[in-house]
Enzyme design. Structure first.
Site, PDB file in Angstrom:
ATOM      1  N   PRO E   2       0.825  -1.220   0.000  1.00 34.46           N
ATOM      2  CA  PRO E   2       0.000   0.000   0.000  1.00 34.46           C
ATOM      3  C   PRO E   2       0.854   1.263   0.000  1.00 34.46           C
ATOM      4  O   PRO E   2       2.041   1.239   0.374  1.00 34.46           O
ATOM      5  CB  PRO E   2      -0.788  -0.089   1.314  1.00 34.46           C
ATOM      6  CG  PRO E   2      -0.725  -1.506   1.723  1.00 34.46           C
ATOM      7  CD  PRO E   2       0.580  -2.022   1.213  1.00 34.46           C
ATOM      8  N   TYR E   3       0.217   2.339  -0.435  1.00 32.83           N
ATOM      9  CA  TYR E   3       0.833   3.665  -0.414  1.00 32.83           C
ATOM     10  C   TYR E   3      -0.126   4.579   0.334  1.00 32.83           C
ATOM     11  O   TYR E   3      -1.296   4.693  -0.034  1.00 32.83           O
ATOM     12  CB  TYR E   3       1.044   4.160  -1.845  1.00 32.83           C
ATOM     13  CG  TYR E   3       1.465   5.607  -1.910  1.00 32.83           C
ATOM     14  CD1 TYR E   3       2.787   5.987  -1.696  1.00 32.83           C
ATOM     15  CD2 TYR E   3       0.537   6.608  -2.172  1.00 32.83           C
ATOM     16  CE1 TYR E   3       3.170   7.321  -1.747  1.00 32.83           C
ATOM     17  CE2 TYR E   3       0.909   7.940  -2.220  1.00 32.83           C
ATOM     18  CZ  TYR E   3       2.226   8.291  -2.009  1.00 32.83           C
ATOM     19  OH  TYR E   3       2.605   9.603  -2.044  1.00 32.83           O
TER      20      TYR E   3
END
Lengths: 65, 65, 65, 65, 65, 65
Positions: E2-3
């Site tokens: 994830p970012y």
């Protein structure tokens, strides 16, 4: 007033998981920075695995390995 | 040359409303900053109400209240 | 509840111009989409002209032409 | 560790083209900045042509001209 | 993978608070979505209070009230 | 018309490296998607190593290891 954008691959994130992400990210702003939760915004983007790359590869391919 | 990103919940924004957002945001850059409209880009993101949180809650839930 | 992100080059935008951008972008959400201004967030990013490219070139170079 | 976000209009980008974008953007980080490709992330957003504006106009309209 | 992007006003966030935001946001991805923390990226943007608007107003003005 | 945003840590990226990133990212859009370079925008964000996290840690700490 914080704005948090969470980008994850689109692999069956449930509405309950999304709610947990929203609650957790908002609480983090309250706990660490004493921010007002009422104006804390969280936006979750679900990205097709064809459209997410890491290490030169599409996540679609990585999932098959 | 400005880039404007508008994020709103996905609740039936019409093509005409989108055009109005594009025209208005571009005009704002011209009026306030004297920018060149020919290279002013506007991108509208429509976000599922499950994926938008404010005040610990999903917009989906807020809309039912 | 909208979130608007405005990216412009860092070339002397004044506080009053920033306020005009905030007011104008918020009003646009009210006029076009009937959004609540109290939770409409506008974030302005000023980007160094070395860090902004268009047509293969840095804005820093374009400004010298 | 870089993060690259590519936004293009949603006009039939193929999985192979997406892979080429991911490979190319990652290689650029390696070549220019000597970054580690293993933690370089590329995210591609495909935007509806109604939602992309340039020069006061929607791309949908521009494509018809 | 994830970012997470956290945007807050630039009002004296300490390095330790930043670390707490990074740890908390990463843990949230692990707890809720079972993501791999080793490739979870968190980026914090601190925004000048002149550049952040809510409810038609700059945060700079709101802080004086 | 594409918009490419490159986020890297703020660790001495030179103007020439920035130009190479702009040229390379623009060329990628031309080569892969046949896009018009004249309206292709590249924006580079340099992020303080305190503000970038990966694997629960700040890059500032990782660089010391």
């Amino acid at each position: 007033m914080p704005y948090i954008n969470i980008k994850v691959t689109d692999e069956g994130v449930t509405p309950d998981q999304k709610l947990a992400l929203i609650k957790g990210a908002t609480q983090l702003m309250v706990d660490v920075l004493d921010k007002n939760p009422a104006t804390t915004i969280v936006v979750i983007d679900e990205v097709n695995t064809d459209n997410w790359g890491i290490g030169y590869d599409q996540v679609t391919s990585l999932r098959k390995k």
